[in-house]
Motif scaffolding. Structure first.
Motif, PDB file in Angstrom:
ATOM      1  N   GLY A   1       0.825  -1.205   0.000  1.00 48.07           N
ATOM      2  CA  GLY A   1       0.000   0.000   0.000  1.00 48.07           C
ATOM      3  C   GLY A   1       0.850   1.242   0.000  1.00 48.07           C
ATOM      4  N   ALA A   2       0.407   2.254  -0.714  1.00 49.40           N
ATOM      5  CA  ALA A   2       1.118   3.533  -0.722  1.00 49.40           C
ATOM      6  C   ALA A   2       1.002   4.170   0.657  1.00 49.40           C
ATOM      7  CB  ALA A   2       0.516   4.442  -1.788  1.00 49.40           C
ATOM      8  N   GLY A   3       2.129   4.349   1.309  1.00 47.31           N
ATOM      9  CA  GLY A   3       2.087   4.933   2.644  1.00 47.31           C
ATOM     10  C   GLY A   3       1.766   3.949   3.735  1.00 47.31           C
ATOM     11  N   GLY A   4       1.711   2.659   3.419  1.00 50.68           N
ATOM     12  CA  GLY A   4       1.477   1.635   4.435  1.00 50.68           C
ATOM     13  C   GLY A   4       0.040   1.168   4.488  1.00 50.68           C
ATOM     14  N   LEU A   5      -0.150  -0.009   5.045  1.00 47.98           N
ATOM     15  CA  LEU A   5      -1.474  -0.619   5.164  1.00 47.98           C
ATOM     16  C   LEU A   5      -1.916  -0.673   6.622  1.00 47.98           C
ATOM     17  CD1 LEU A   5      -1.045  -3.685   2.746  1.00 47.98           C
ATOM     18  CD2 LEU A   5      -2.504  -1.675   2.358  1.00 47.98           C
ATOM     19  N   ALA A   6      -3.245  -0.641   6.813  1.00 49.35           N
ATOM     20  CA  ALA A   6      -3.802  -0.774   8.159  1.00 49.35           C
ATOM     21  C   ALA A   6      -4.074  -2.237   8.485  1.00 49.35           C
ATOM     22  CB  ALA A   6      -5.070   0.050   8.289  1.00 49.35           C
ATOM     23  N   ASN A   7      -4.953  -2.881   7.690  1.00 51.44           N
ATOM     24  CA  ASN A   7      -5.389  -4.244   7.973  1.00 51.44           C
ATOM     25  C   ASN A   7      -5.364  -5.090   6.704  1.00 51.44           C
ATOM     26  OD1 ASN A   7      -6.414  -3.479  10.765  1.00 51.44           O
ATOM     27  ND2 ASN A   7      -7.798  -2.264   9.481  1.00 51.44           N
ATOM     28  N   VAL A   8      -5.124  -6.384   6.878  1.00 53.63           N
ATOM     29  CA  VAL A   8      -5.205  -7.336   5.771  1.00 53.63           C
ATOM     30  C   VAL A   8      -5.960  -8.568   6.255  1.00 53.63           C
ATOM     31  CG1 VAL A   8      -3.926  -8.955   4.305  1.00 53.63           C
ATOM     32  CG2 VAL A   8      -3.139  -6.583   4.538  1.00 53.63           C
ATOM     33  N   THR A   9      -6.958  -8.981   5.456  1.00 53.63           N
ATOM     34  CA  THR A   9      -7.709 -10.207   5.720  1.00 53.63           C
ATOM     35  C   THR A   9      -7.591 -11.099   4.496  1.00 53.63           C
ATOM     36  OG1 THR A   9      -9.303  -9.063   7.140  1.00 53.63           O
ATOM     37  CG2 THR A   9      -9.975 -11.194   6.237  1.00 53.63           C
ATOM     38  N   VAL A  10      -7.178 -12.339   4.709  1.00 54.94           N
ATOM     39  CA  VAL A  10      -7.017 -13.257   3.586  1.00 54.94           C
ATOM     40  C   VAL A  10      -7.576 -14.626   3.958  1.00 54.94           C
ATOM     41  CG1 VAL A  10      -4.655 -13.819   4.303  1.00 54.94           C
ATOM     42  CG2 VAL A  10      -5.382 -14.296   1.961  1.00 54.94           C
ATOM     43  N   VAL A  11      -8.301 -15.213   2.998  1.00 59.47           N
ATOM     44  CA  VAL A  11      -8.824 -16.569   3.139  1.00 59.47           C
ATOM     45  C   VAL A  11      -8.293 -17.381   1.974  1.00 59.47           C
ATOM     46  CG1 VAL A  11     -10.898 -18.027   3.149  1.00 59.47           C
ATOM     47  CG2 VAL A  11     -10.918 -15.802   4.320  1.00 59.47           C
ATOM     48  N   ASP A  12      -7.765 -18.566   2.255  1.00 59.04           N
ATOM     49  CA  ASP A  12      -7.188 -19.426   1.221  1.00 59.04           C
ATOM     50  C   ASP A  12      -7.541 -20.866   1.547  1.00 59.04           C
ATOM     51  OD1 ASP A  12      -5.715 -20.559  -0.820  1.00 59.04           O
ATOM     52  OD2 ASP A  12      -3.782 -19.778  -0.163  1.00 59.04           O
ATOM     53  N   THR A  13      -8.065 -21.589   0.564  1.00 58.10           N
ATOM     54  CA  THR A  13      -8.381 -22.998   0.794  1.00 58.10           C
ATOM     55  C   THR A  13      -7.119 -23.853   0.837  1.00 58.10           C
ATOM     56  OG1 THR A  13      -8.734 -23.309  -1.586  1.00 58.10           O
ATOM     57  CG2 THR A  13     -10.681 -22.835  -0.244  1.00 58.10           C
ATOM     58  N   ASN A  14      -6.011 -23.307   0.342  1.00 55.53           N
ATOM     59  CA  ASN A  14      -4.734 -24.018   0.361  1.00 55.53           C
ATOM     60  C   ASN A  14      -3.914 -23.615   1.581  1.00 55.53           C
ATOM     61  OD1 ASN A  14      -5.215 -25.207  -2.213  1.00 55.53           O
ATOM     62  ND2 ASN A  14      -4.571 -23.298  -3.209  1.00 55.53           N
ATOM     63  N   ALA A  15      -2.768 -24.260   1.730  1.00 60.42           N
ATOM     64  CA  ALA A  15      -1.797 -23.806   2.732  1.00 60.42           C
ATOM     65  C   ALA A  15      -1.371 -22.384   2.379  1.00 60.42           C
ATOM     66  CB  ALA A  15      -0.601 -24.740   2.755  1.00 60.42           C
ATOM     67  N   PHE A  16      -1.047 -21.585   3.406  1.00 61.52           N
ATOM     68  CA  PHE A  16      -0.728 -20.170   3.164  1.00 61.52           C
ATOM     69  C   PHE A  16       0.588 -19.795   3.826  1.00 61.52           C
ATOM     70  CE2 PHE A  16      -0.954 -15.579   3.574  1.00 61.52           C
ATOM     71  CZ  PHE A  16      -1.468 -15.203   2.328  1.00 61.52           C
ATOM     72  N   ASP A  17       1.486 -19.206   3.029  1.00 57.45           N
ATOM     73  CA  ASP A  17       2.772 -18.735   3.536  1.00 57.45           C
ATOM     74  C   ASP A  17       2.737 -17.207   3.596  1.00 57.45           C
ATOM     75  OD1 ASP A  17       5.440 -19.011   4.425  1.00 57.45           O
ATOM     76  OD2 ASP A  17       6.182 -18.551   2.421  1.00 57.45           O
ATOM     77  N   ILE A  18       2.903 -16.667   4.802  1.00 56.64           N
ATOM     78  CA  ILE A  18       2.853 -15.218   4.986  1.00 56.64           C
ATOM     79  C   ILE A  18       4.179 -14.607   4.551  1.00 56.64           C
ATOM     80  CG2 ILE A  18       2.545 -13.343   6.640  1.00 56.64           C
ATOM     81  CD1 ILE A  18       0.961 -15.374   8.397  1.00 56.64           C
ATOM     82  N   ILE A  19       4.102 -13.717   3.559  1.00 48.08           N
ATOM     83  CA  ILE A  19       5.279 -12.982   3.114  1.00 48.08           C
ATOM     84  C   ILE A  19       5.444 -11.769   4.034  1.00 48.08           C
ATOM     85  CG2 ILE A  19       6.336 -11.766   1.160  1.00 48.08           C
ATOM     86  CD1 ILE A  19       5.958 -14.808   0.776  1.00 48.08           C
ATOM     87  N   GLY A  20       6.679 -11.368   4.303  1.00 47.51           N
ATOM     88  CA  GLY A  20       6.946 -10.260   5.216  1.00 47.51           C
ATOM     89  C   GLY A  20       5.958  -9.117   5.068  1.00 47.51           C
ATOM     90  N   LEU A  21       5.355  -8.694   6.175  1.00 52.03           N
ATOM     91  CA  LEU A  21       4.257  -7.731   6.114  1.00 52.03           C
ATOM     92  C   LEU A  21       4.266  -6.844   7.356  1.00 52.03           C
ATOM     93  CD1 LEU A  21       1.712  -6.920   4.466  1.00 52.03           C
ATOM     94  CD2 LEU A  21       0.440  -8.608   5.796  1.00 52.03           C
TER      95      LEU A  21
END
Length: 195
Positions: free
Chosen positions: A30-50
């Motif tokens: 996000g430009a200037g940074g993000l507040a919140n992120v919500t993600v749903v995935d039916t597969n396994a999920f790897d969190i990338i640096g955030l």
């Protein structure tokens, strides 16, 4: 691979369709940074640096990992089916996590005080392991729960029970509880098994 970008500073991103099935890496920016992120995935999920000023919520039909970098957020909420392993250089202020099938829940973290609330491994032998450079404070009850698996909590300063007299901070249903800290609060009846 998938990338989601918000143009406004302090925006939030939600990709919470229950049928999402991402392949490869999933990144958020996000430009200037993000507040919140919500993600749903039916597969396994790897969190990338955030890095977020608010909440990261991840719901996965498989395991949740963080091999892509550190998680720097105020609140982290996870739901996995296959275990959650977050062993990066994370800086999370508050953690809630559930796991339903196969696997353990583990978090490596650095925070002055990590608030732990509603961490529940429902898998029969699944464990909960939290290592925080700083203190651990429980909120609500039970703050940590397993079906029979071990609970291992390590803090470099203090581990304190919930404020306001909320009972049953830890319920391992007969599993072993190990608390390592310079100071451990007087839990008494707040622990539903022997230490």
């Amino acid at each position: 691979n998938s990338t989601f970008t918000a143009s406004a500073a302090g925006a939030s991103i939600s990709v919470n369709n229950a049928s999402n099935a991402f392949a490869g890496t999933v990144t958020f920016a996000g430009a200037g940074g993000l507040a919140n992120v919500t993600v749903v995935d039916t597969n396994a999920f790897d969190i990338i640096g955030l890095t977020l000023t608010g909440t990261l919520s991840v719901t996965s039909g498989g395991a949740i990992t963080d091999s892509g970098g550190a998680i720097n957020v105020a609140t982290l909420t996870t739901s996995s089916a296959g275990g959650t392993t977050l062993d990066g250089a994370n800086t999370v202020a508050s953690f809630t996590g559930t796991n339903t099938t196969g696997g353990n829940i583990s978090l490596t973290n650095t925070a002055g005080t990590l608030t732990v609330q509603g961490v529940n491994n429902q898998f029969a032998t699944g464990t909960v392991t939290i290592n925080n450079t700083g203190g651990i404070q429980f909120a609500g009850g039970p703050a940590v729960q397993t079906s029979n698996g071990a609970v291992n909590l390590t803090a470099t300063t203090t581990i304190l029970h919930s404020a306001g007299g909320v009972p049953f901070d830890i319920n391992a249903n007969g599993g072993t509880i190990t608390l390592n800290a310079t100071t451990v609060g007087a839990f008494g009846q707040d622990v539903l098994t022997t230490l």
